[in-house]
Design a protein around this motif. Structure first.
Motif, PDB file in Angstrom:
ATOM      1  N   ALA A 165      -8.751   4.333   3.985  1.00 31.40           N
ATOM      2  CA  ALA A 165      -9.726   4.486   2.898  1.00 31.40           C
ATOM      3  C   ALA A 165     -10.873   5.334   3.421  1.00 31.40           C
ATOM      4  O   ALA A 165     -11.081   5.436   4.634  1.00 31.40           O
ATOM      5  N   ILE A 204       2.074   1.898  -3.451  1.00 31.08           N
ATOM      6  CA  ILE A 204       1.019   2.377  -4.344  1.00 31.08           C
ATOM      7  C   ILE A 204       0.720   3.850  -4.080  1.00 31.08           C
ATOM      8  O   ILE A 204       0.470   4.632  -5.012  1.00 31.08           O
ATOM      9  N   VAL A 205       0.754   4.251  -2.811  1.00 33.17           N
ATOM     10  CA  VAL A 205       0.466   5.651  -2.446  1.00 33.17           C
ATOM     11  C   VAL A 205       1.452   6.593  -3.132  1.00 33.17           C
ATOM     12  O   VAL A 205       1.092   7.712  -3.522  1.00 33.17           O
ATOM     13  N   ARG A 218       2.153  -3.421 -11.305  1.00 31.89           N
ATOM     14  CA  ARG A 218       2.018  -1.960 -11.219  1.00 31.89           C
ATOM     15  C   ARG A 218       3.364  -1.274 -11.454  1.00 31.89           C
ATOM     16  O   ARG A 218       3.471  -0.282 -12.184  1.00 31.89           O
ATOM     17  N   ARG A 243     -15.439   0.027  -9.021  1.00 33.80           N
ATOM     18  CA  ARG A 243     -14.224  -0.627  -8.517  1.00 33.80           C
ATOM     19  C   ARG A 243     -14.532  -1.957  -7.817  1.00 33.80           C
ATOM     20  O   ARG A 243     -13.638  -2.781  -7.634  1.00 33.80           O
ATOM     21  N   ASN A 255       0.296   7.923  -6.599  1.00 36.70           N
ATOM     22  CA  ASN A 255      -0.906   8.736  -6.742  1.00 36.70           C
ATOM     23  C   ASN A 255      -0.746  10.103  -6.093  1.00 36.70           C
ATOM     24  O   ASN A 255       0.152  10.314  -5.279  1.00 36.70           O
ATOM     25  N   TYR A 281      -9.060   6.339  -1.942  1.00 33.30           N
ATOM     26  CA  TYR A 281      -8.852   4.899  -1.763  1.00 33.30           C
ATOM     27  C   TYR A 281     -10.118   4.304  -1.154  1.00 33.30           C
ATOM     28  O   TYR A 281     -10.757   4.927  -0.300  1.00 33.30           O
ATOM     29  N   THR A 282     -10.465   3.108  -1.580  1.00 31.78           N
ATOM     30  CA  THR A 282     -11.691   2.470  -1.100  1.00 31.78           C
ATOM     31  C   THR A 282     -11.405   1.047  -0.649  1.00 31.78           C
ATOM     32  O   THR A 282     -10.565   0.353  -1.233  1.00 31.78           O
ATOM     33  N   HIS A 331      -5.964  11.543  -3.729  1.00 36.05           N
ATOM     34  CA  HIS A 331      -6.562  10.384  -4.409  1.00 36.05           C
ATOM     35  C   HIS A 331      -7.479   9.630  -3.447  1.00 36.05           C
ATOM     36  O   HIS A 331      -7.187   9.510  -2.256  1.00 36.05           O
ATOM     37  N   THR A 386      -8.231  -0.694  -2.656  1.00 31.36           N
ATOM     38  CA  THR A 386      -7.902  -0.420  -4.048  1.00 31.36           C
ATOM     39  C   THR A 386      -7.875   1.074  -4.304  1.00 31.36           C
ATOM     40  O   THR A 386      -8.591   1.843  -3.650  1.00 31.36           O
ATOM     41  N   ASP A 387      -7.052   1.466  -5.268  1.00 36.64           N
ATOM     42  CA  ASP A 387      -7.025   2.849  -5.723  1.00 36.64           C
ATOM     43  C   ASP A 387      -7.699   2.989  -7.083  1.00 36.64           C
ATOM     44  O   ASP A 387      -7.610   4.021  -7.726  1.00 36.64           O
ATOM     45  N   TYR A 433       0.833  -1.208   0.000  1.00 40.80           N
ATOM     46  CA  TYR A 433       0.000   0.000   0.000  1.00 40.80           C
ATOM     47  C   TYR A 433       0.870   1.261   0.000  1.00 40.80           C
ATOM     48  O   TYR A 433       0.575   2.224  -0.716  1.00 40.80           O
TER      49      TYR A 433
END
Length: 467
Positions: free
Chosen positions: A210, A104-105, A380, A332, A108, A114-115, A112, A149-150, A101
């Motif tokens: 999230a 990934i941050v 990714r 998503r 973005n 996130y959920t 952004h 997920t983003d 995570y």
């Protein structure tokens, strides 16, 4: 073999690089993955983890393959290791998800969204009726999974096995009830909504944040809305067609069906979506406010179920979101379905072992999710240009902040400076250089002549200053 490595120096572009970059050996020790004697736990973990990538269907086939000889271990040592009740698979999965995570941050922007996404899937054990905790209805378990997920990458964070009171075989209690295995057995009989709240709290406490959670219609209830609000999460979920609500603009005096609410809803524009989309604020039985978004059902009538109508209703407890954002965020949710399919078809979920030990089944369920996280992160980083990290983010923000005038001025300078660059770099006769220069300016004038007066004046002013 896996070695300890500094995550700042190891490139996360391969399976080996990610495992070493995350310092997996230290994580294994922290979560009680160790043997008092015999083969090192990290070697056993590596063998089981890489099994699916060698093209073998299960652990037995893997023990018969030539790849297994490279690890110099016995298959029985793996069986004994995976049966241990003190292995904290929950903590290991959550820690690996947190490290992924964080990567990934970096890709973005700061704002952004996130959920969380949650759903369940069956893990059938048709020929294993003596496995403790097996449910009668499906002859197996339900796997409840929570992930984050983003919108591009999905990371599973928590896996829970779920059963029911109607068991083919009761759970055992003749061992230390302080172990992780005992806690997993207790979670078997907790209702899924309560187990989901517990999983969200564990994920948030780890630092994986999230703002919304995406759910299927099965999870929706007034009670769960209040519980998610208590931990600062808003829900976005599809709701069943038989539920009734009161119109918020009418002070909630009369409850109406969704078809009646659809007639009163306001039409909104959602790009790239066919049909009429409507939205309406409503009140639930307990007084919670929801925004309902009515989306056209694009499935053929012959393919619809008996309770499906001409529209699908998506509910959001966050009233500040637009209808377009609600639809985009809810789309998503499908990512967890593709995650289940990938894990079952390629990563061994539910098929990798026919073991009858409850702890072994739990171990392989979490190993499958660990493989998925590593593959998602590797994909990714290798394929998404945004994974270049801070360099990309800084340039993207710089480009977005430039005004139209600045961007246009930059293009004008490059085009008009081209003849001068040719004079400096190419050794040609003076007459030839003048012909090339006049040709370039003529082509620019032809291209600009069809544009607005503002752009033509900008080119003319720059041209005069250069000439």
């Amino acid at each position: 073999m896996i070695t300890n490595s500094n995550s700042n120096n190891k490139p996360l572009t391969s399976i080996e690089g990610i495992l070493e970059g995350f310092n997996i050996k230290s994580l294994l020790k922290r979560f009680h993955f160790f043997n008092r004697s015999g083969t090192d736990a990290s070697i056993i973990f590596e063998a089981v983890f890489l099994q699916a990538f060698f093209g073998v269907r299960n652990l037995f086939r893997f023990s018969q393959s030539r790849h297994f000889k490279d690890f110099n271990i016995s298959k029985y040592s793996i069986y004994r290791f995976l049966r241990k009740k003190n292995l904290n698979w929950h903590g290991l999965l959550l820690s690996v998800a947190k490290k992924s995570y964080d990567e990934i941050v970096k890709c973005n922007k700061a704002d952004h969204i996130y959920t969380f996404v949650a759903d369940d899937t069956p893990i059938e054990r048709c020929h294993a009726k003596v496995v403790e905790g097996v449910c009668k209805s499906i002859t197996g378990f339900l796997q409840l999974q929570l992930g984050v997920t983003d919108g591009i990458t999905f990371l599973p964070t928590v896996n829970k096995l779920v059963s029911s009171k109607h068991l083919l075989c009761p759970t055992k209690k003749n061992f230390d009830q302080r172990t992780c295995g005992a806690q997993i057995r207790k979670d078997l009989f907790i209702p899924k909504p309560e187990l989901l709240i517990k999983a969200c709290k564990a994920t948030l406490s780890k630092g994986i944040y999230a703002t919304h959670i995406l759910l299927d219609s099965w999870f929706y209830s007034d009670d769960i809305i209040n519980k998610f609000k208590a931990i600062n999460l808003d829900i976005i979920c599809r709701i069943k067609s038989n539920l009734t609500f009161a119109d918020a603009s009418a002070n909630g005096e009369l409850r109406k069906t969704q078809k009646e609410l659809y007639c009163k809803a306001k039409v909104v524009h959602v790009p790239n979506l066919k049909g009429t989309v409507k939205q309406l604020n409503v009140l639930t039985e307990s007084g919670n406010k929801l925004k309902l978004v009515f989306v056209p059902n694009t499935r053929k009538k012959s393919e619809r179920s008996a309770n499906e109508g001409d529209f699908i209703v998506i509910a959001s407890s966050d009233l500040s979101l637009s209808a377009q954002t609600i639809v985009q965020l809810y789309s998503r949710r499908w990512i967890i379905e593709t995650n289940f399919r990938t894990q079952k078809q390629f990563l061994g979920l539910g098929k990798e072992t026919q073991a009858r030990c409850f702890d072994t089944i739990n171990a392989f369920m979490n190993i499958s999710s660990l493989r998925y996280i590593v593959l998602e992160l590797m994909h990714r980083i290798n394929n998404d240009k945004r994974a270049l990290g801070e360099l990309y983010t800084a340039n993207a923000e710089y480009i977005q902040e430039r005004s139209f005038t600045e961007a246009l001025d930059l293009i004008v300078n490059v085009l008009l400076a081209l003849p001068q660059k040719i004079k400096e770099q190419v050794k040609l006769p003076k007459r030839k250089l003048e012909e090339i220069t006049n040709l370039i300016y003529a082509e620019i004038d032809n291209a600009i002549s069809s544009t607005s007066t503002y752009i033509r004046s900008l080119f003319d002013n720059k041209k005069r200053s250069i000439l």
